[in-house]
Design a protein around this motif. Structure first.
Motif, PDB file in Angstrom:
ATOM      1  N   GLN A 169     106.783  47.171  48.853  1.00  0.00           N
ATOM      2  CA  GLN A 169     106.459  46.611  47.543  1.00  0.00           C
ATOM      3  C   GLN A 169     107.715  46.469  46.699  1.00  0.00           C
ATOM      4  O   GLN A 169     108.595  47.338  46.719  1.00  0.00           O
ATOM      5  CB  GLN A 169     105.434  47.493  46.822  1.00  0.00           C
ATOM      6  N   VAL A 170     107.789  45.385  45.959  1.00  0.00           N
ATOM      7  CA  VAL A 170     108.968  45.071  45.172  1.00  0.00           C
ATOM      8  C   VAL A 170     109.221  46.132  44.096  1.00  0.00           C
ATOM      9  O   VAL A 170     108.303  46.718  43.537  1.00  0.00           O
ATOM     10  CB  VAL A 170     108.829  43.668  44.524  1.00  0.00           C
ATOM     11  N   ALA A 171     110.504  46.384  43.834  1.00  0.00           N
ATOM     12  CA  ALA A 171     110.941  47.249  42.733  1.00  0.00           C
ATOM     13  C   ALA A 171     110.369  48.664  42.809  1.00  0.00           C
ATOM     14  O   ALA A 171     109.989  49.241  41.799  1.00  0.00           O
ATOM     15  CB  ALA A 171     110.592  46.611  41.394  1.00  0.00           C
ATOM     16  N   THR A 172     110.313  49.225  44.004  1.00  0.00           N
ATOM     17  CA  THR A 172     109.795  50.580  44.181  1.00  0.00           C
ATOM     18  C   THR A 172     110.842  51.462  44.845  1.00  0.00           C
ATOM     19  O   THR A 172     111.813  50.982  45.443  1.00  0.00           O
ATOM     20  CB  THR A 172     108.532  50.585  45.059  1.00  0.00           C
ATOM     21  N   THR A 173     110.625  52.763  44.754  1.00  0.00           N
ATOM     22  CA  THR A 173     111.471  53.703  45.481  1.00  0.00           C
ATOM     23  C   THR A 173     111.401  53.424  46.977  1.00  0.00           C
ATOM     24  O   THR A 173     112.391  53.584  47.705  1.00  0.00           O
ATOM     25  CB  THR A 173     111.025  55.141  45.186  1.00  0.00           C
ATOM     26  N   SER A 174     110.234  53.011  47.450  1.00  0.00           N
ATOM     27  CA  SER A 174     110.063  52.708  48.874  1.00  0.00           C
ATOM     28  C   SER A 174     111.017  51.601  49.319  1.00  0.00           C
ATOM     29  O   SER A 174     111.589  51.662  50.410  1.00  0.00           O
ATOM     30  CB  SER A 174     108.613  52.302  49.146  1.00  0.00           C
ATOM     31  N   PHE A 175     111.171  50.577  48.478  1.00  0.00           N
ATOM     32  CA  PHE A 175     112.083  49.485  48.805  1.00  0.00           C
ATOM     33  C   PHE A 175     113.511  50.011  48.952  1.00  0.00           C
ATOM     34  O   PHE A 175     114.230  49.672  49.896  1.00  0.00           O
ATOM     35  CB  PHE A 175     112.014  48.422  47.713  1.00  0.00           C
ATOM     36  N   GLN A 176     113.912  50.882  48.036  1.00  0.00           N
ATOM     37  CA  GLN A 176     115.248  51.466  48.115  1.00  0.00           C
ATOM     38  C   GLN A 176     115.395  52.337  49.359  1.00  0.00           C
ATOM     39  O   GLN A 176     116.433  52.319  50.027  1.00  0.00           O
ATOM     40  CB  GLN A 176     115.519  52.300  46.860  1.00  0.00           C
ATOM     41  N   ALA A 177     114.344  53.091  49.670  1.00  0.00           N
ATOM     42  CA  ALA A 177     114.394  53.989  50.822  1.00  0.00           C
ATOM     43  C   ALA A 177     114.545  53.222  52.129  1.00  0.00           C
ATOM     44  O   ALA A 177     115.280  53.642  53.032  1.00  0.00           O
ATOM     45  CB  ALA A 177     113.132  54.851  50.865  1.00  0.00           C
ATOM     46  N   VAL A 178     113.856  52.091  52.243  1.00  0.00           N
ATOM     47  CA  VAL A 178     113.962  51.274  53.448  1.00  0.00           C
ATOM     48  C   VAL A 178     115.390  50.768  53.616  1.00  0.00           C
ATOM     49  O   VAL A 178     115.984  50.843  54.704  1.00  0.00           O
ATOM     50  CB  VAL A 178     112.971  50.091  53.390  1.00  0.00           C
ATOM     51  N   ARG A 179     115.976  50.268  52.561  1.00  0.00           N
ATOM     52  CA  ARG A 179     117.327  49.707  52.644  1.00  0.00           C
ATOM     53  C   ARG A 179     118.384  50.787  52.853  1.00  0.00           C
ATOM     54  O   ARG A 179     119.336  50.590  53.611  1.00  0.00           O
ATOM     55  CB  ARG A 179     117.630  48.916  51.374  1.00  0.00           C
ATOM     56  N   ASP A 180     118.220  51.937  52.179  1.00  0.00           N
ATOM     57  CA  ASP A 180     119.259  52.968  52.216  1.00  0.00           C
ATOM     58  C   ASP A 180     119.142  53.913  53.403  1.00  0.00           C
ATOM     59  O   ASP A 180     120.157  54.414  53.905  1.00  0.00           O
ATOM     60  CB  ASP A 180     119.219  53.801  50.933  1.00  0.00           C
ATOM     61  N   GLN A 181     117.924  54.167  53.852  1.00  0.00           N
ATOM     62  CA  GLN A 181     117.737  55.204  54.854  1.00  0.00           C
ATOM     63  C   GLN A 181     117.188  54.676  56.179  1.00  0.00           C
ATOM     64  O   GLN A 181     117.666  55.045  57.242  1.00  0.00           O
ATOM     65  CB  GLN A 181     116.804  56.301  54.315  1.00  0.00           C
ATOM     66  N   LEU A 182     116.188  53.822  56.122  1.00  0.00           N
ATOM     67  CA  LEU A 182     115.650  53.257  57.360  1.00  0.00           C
ATOM     68  C   LEU A 182     116.605  52.220  57.953  1.00  0.00           C
ATOM     69  O   LEU A 182     116.792  52.143  59.167  1.00  0.00           O
ATOM     70  CB  LEU A 182     114.286  52.631  57.079  1.00  0.00           C
ATOM     71  N   LYS A 183     117.209  51.423  57.085  1.00  0.00           N
ATOM     72  CA  LYS A 183     118.214  50.428  57.468  1.00  0.00           C
ATOM     73  C   LYS A 183     117.752  49.556  58.642  1.00  0.00           C
ATOM     74  O   LYS A 183     118.371  49.559  59.718  1.00  0.00           O
ATOM     75  CB  LYS A 183     119.533  51.117  57.803  1.00  0.00           C
ATOM     76  N   PRO A 184     116.676  48.781  58.452  1.00  0.00           N
ATOM     77  CA  PRO A 184     116.161  47.948  59.541  1.00  0.00           C
ATOM     78  C   PRO A 184     117.144  46.837  59.893  1.00  0.00           C
ATOM     79  O   PRO A 184     117.992  46.442  59.078  1.00  0.00           O
ATOM     80  CB  PRO A 184     114.872  47.379  58.962  1.00  0.00           C
ATOM     81  N   SER A 185     117.019  46.324  61.113  1.00  0.00           N
ATOM     82  CA  SER A 185     117.933  45.283  61.592  1.00  0.00           C
ATOM     83  C   SER A 185     117.674  43.946  60.924  1.00  0.00           C
ATOM     84  O   SER A 185     118.522  43.059  60.947  1.00  0.00           O
ATOM     85  CB  SER A 185     117.813  45.122  63.110  1.00  0.00           C
ATOM     86  N   ARG A 186     116.484  43.788  60.328  1.00  0.00           N
ATOM     87  CA  ARG A 186     116.169  42.566  59.587  1.00  0.00           C
ATOM     88  C   ARG A 186     115.726  42.935  58.176  1.00  0.00           C
ATOM     89  O   ARG A 186     115.256  44.053  57.939  1.00  0.00           O
ATOM     90  CB  ARG A 186     115.091  41.766  60.308  1.00  0.00           C
ATOM     91  N   GLN A 187     115.866  42.023  57.260  1.00  0.00           N
ATOM     92  CA  GLN A 187     115.485  42.297  55.877  1.00  0.00           C
ATOM     93  C   GLN A 187     113.988  42.589  55.781  1.00  0.00           C
ATOM     94  O   GLN A 187     113.181  41.920  56.423  1.00  0.00           O
ATOM     95  CB  GLN A 187     115.817  41.094  54.986  1.00  0.00           C
ATOM     96  N   GLY A 231     104.697  58.696  60.355  1.00  0.00           N
ATOM     97  CA  GLY A 231     105.370  59.908  59.905  1.00  0.00           C
ATOM     98  C   GLY A 231     105.850  59.762  58.482  1.00  0.00           C
ATOM     99  O   GLY A 231     105.601  58.750  57.814  1.00  0.00           O
ATOM    100  N   GLN A 232     106.536  60.776  58.009  1.00  0.00           N
ATOM    101  CA  GLN A 232     107.049  60.809  56.640  1.00  0.00           C
ATOM    102  C   GLN A 232     108.537  61.146  56.666  1.00  0.00           C
ATOM    103  O   GLN A 232     109.043  61.718  57.628  1.00  0.00           O
ATOM    104  CB  GLN A 232     106.290  61.842  55.814  1.00  0.00           C
ATOM    105  N   PHE A 233     109.228  60.765  55.591  1.00  0.00           N
ATOM    106  CA  PHE A 233     110.637  61.118  55.473  1.00  0.00           C
ATOM    107  C   PHE A 233     111.001  61.247  54.009  1.00  0.00           C
ATOM    108  O   PHE A 233     110.466  60.559  53.140  1.00  0.00           O
ATOM    109  CB  PHE A 233     111.536  60.098  56.176  1.00  0.00           C
ATOM    110  N   GLY A 234     111.907  62.155  53.723  1.00  0.00           N
ATOM    111  CA  GLY A 234     112.341  62.367  52.356  1.00  0.00           C
ATOM    112  C   GLY A 234     113.368  61.336  51.939  1.00  0.00           C
ATOM    113  O   GLY A 234     114.072  60.766  52.767  1.00  0.00           O
ATOM    114  N   TYR A 235     113.424  61.093  50.639  1.00  0.00           N
ATOM    115  CA  TYR A 235     114.418  60.169  50.104  1.00  0.00           C
ATOM    116  C   TYR A 235     114.817  60.644  48.722  1.00  0.00           C
ATOM    117  O   TYR A 235     113.970  60.769  47.825  1.00  0.00           O
ATOM    118  CB  TYR A 235     113.861  58.750  50.037  1.00  0.00           C
ATOM    119  N   ALA A 236     116.097  60.939  48.556  1.00  0.00           N
ATOM    120  CA  ALA A 236     116.572  61.524  47.302  1.00  0.00           C
ATOM    121  C   ALA A 236     116.916  60.492  46.244  1.00  0.00           C
ATOM    122  O   ALA A 236     117.094  60.837  45.081  1.00  0.00           O
ATOM    123  CB  ALA A 236     117.798  62.396  47.572  1.00  0.00           C
TER     124      ALA A 236
END
Length: 289
Positions: A169-187, A231-236
């Motif tokens: 979802q746009v403009a959420t902590t989840s969006f930041q977590a995906v980009r910063d921690q999950l780092k998928p190969s595609r946007q 699963g779950q993962f932490g994000y600071a």
């Protein structure tokens, strides 16, 4: 159920300083406060009813927060937390009375018929204008939801999800977590609402949804028939979603509840209950990089 809970919550209200003035003494959790502070006894004038701790939640009360839609049985994370807080305040189980309060009504202005409401209520500045919040008793991790027949359903690490088509979802902590921690190969695919994410998952447009764990619990239990919580993962980073006990505005018992929560954090009880009911019993493994 998570009508407004899927939005990003603001940081918890900092009331620990006032909590220090609260009464429960080490040798007597329900002892009286000093003359300058609130009275934290089972007969406190700040209580809705003297000698009784009145606790509210919505109905139905969903797992894993409650068990069998019976808040009074002490099972489920929030039921267990409520009784743990009651114990620190000096109340026995037979002194705790549960009442029903619809989620959207809980933070509306006006008189309340409870001492505190425990119902996955995110602490936000807007809500805090009409009610009091305790310090946070739960900070939501990020979680990954897919369909049971997905090729990513059995992933055991974040690295195994690198090539997944992620919805967020746009403009959420989840969006930041995906980009910063999950780092998928595609946007990641970005959606305006959780409902849009769910529809995209059903239609095969994405492989998985990343959002906060409480929302994942709800989606898996109510919106999808074949959901799999990977699963779950932490994000600071970002602003975490934090749940607080909701009390009437200006409640004289808010510092007492904060003192009880502080004690539960210090002695490890809160961490134990979180693991027992939100990880172990819900079977949500922690995903490492």
């Amino acid at each position: 159920m998570f009508r407004t809970r899927t939005t990003l919550a603001a940081s918890a209200v900092a009331v620990l300083l006032t909590a220090a003035a609260c009464a429960p003494q080490p040798e007597s959790p329900a002892g009286a406060a000093g003359s300058a502070g609130p009275t934290c006894t089972t007969g406190s004038p700040g209580l809705h009813k003297s000698g009784q701790l009145t606790v509210a939640t919505d109905s139905p009360a969903y797992a894993p927060w409650f068990d069998s839609n019976t808040p009074s049985n002490g099972k489920g994370f929030e039921s267990a937390v409520a009784y743990a807080v009651a114990g620190k305040l000096g109340f026995g189980r037979d002194q705790v009375k549960w009442v029903v309060e619809p989620f959207a009504h809980s933070y509306a202005p006006g008189a309340k018929n409870f001492d505190f409401d425990i119902n996955q209520i995110s602490i936000t500045p807007q809500r805090a204008k009409a009610v009091d919040f305790s310090t946070s008793y739960y900070t939501a991790d990020q979680a990954i939801l897919t369909l049971d027949d997905s090729g990513f359903a059995r992933a055991t690490s974040l690295a195994e999800l690198k090539d997944a088509r992620i919805g967020v979802q746009v403009a959420t902590t989840s969006f930041q977590a995906v980009r910063d921690q999950l780092k998928p190969s595609r946007q990641p695919s970005v959606f305006n609402t959780t409902n849009d994410e769910v529809n995209a998952l059903k239609n095969g447009q994405i492989d998985a949804i990343v959002t906060d764990l409480p929302t994942v619990f709800y989606l898996a239990g109510s919106e999808l028939d074949n959901a799999k919580i990977v699963g779950q993962f932490g994000y600071a980073g970002g602003t975490p979603e934090q749940f607080g006990l909701l009390l009437p505005k200006g409640s004289g018992y808010t510092p007492c509840v904060n003192q009880a929560l502080s004690a539960l954090k210090a002695d490890g009880t809160l961490a134990k209950l979180t693991s027992q009911w939100l990880s172990a019993s819900a079977n949500v493994p922690e995903l490492k990089p």
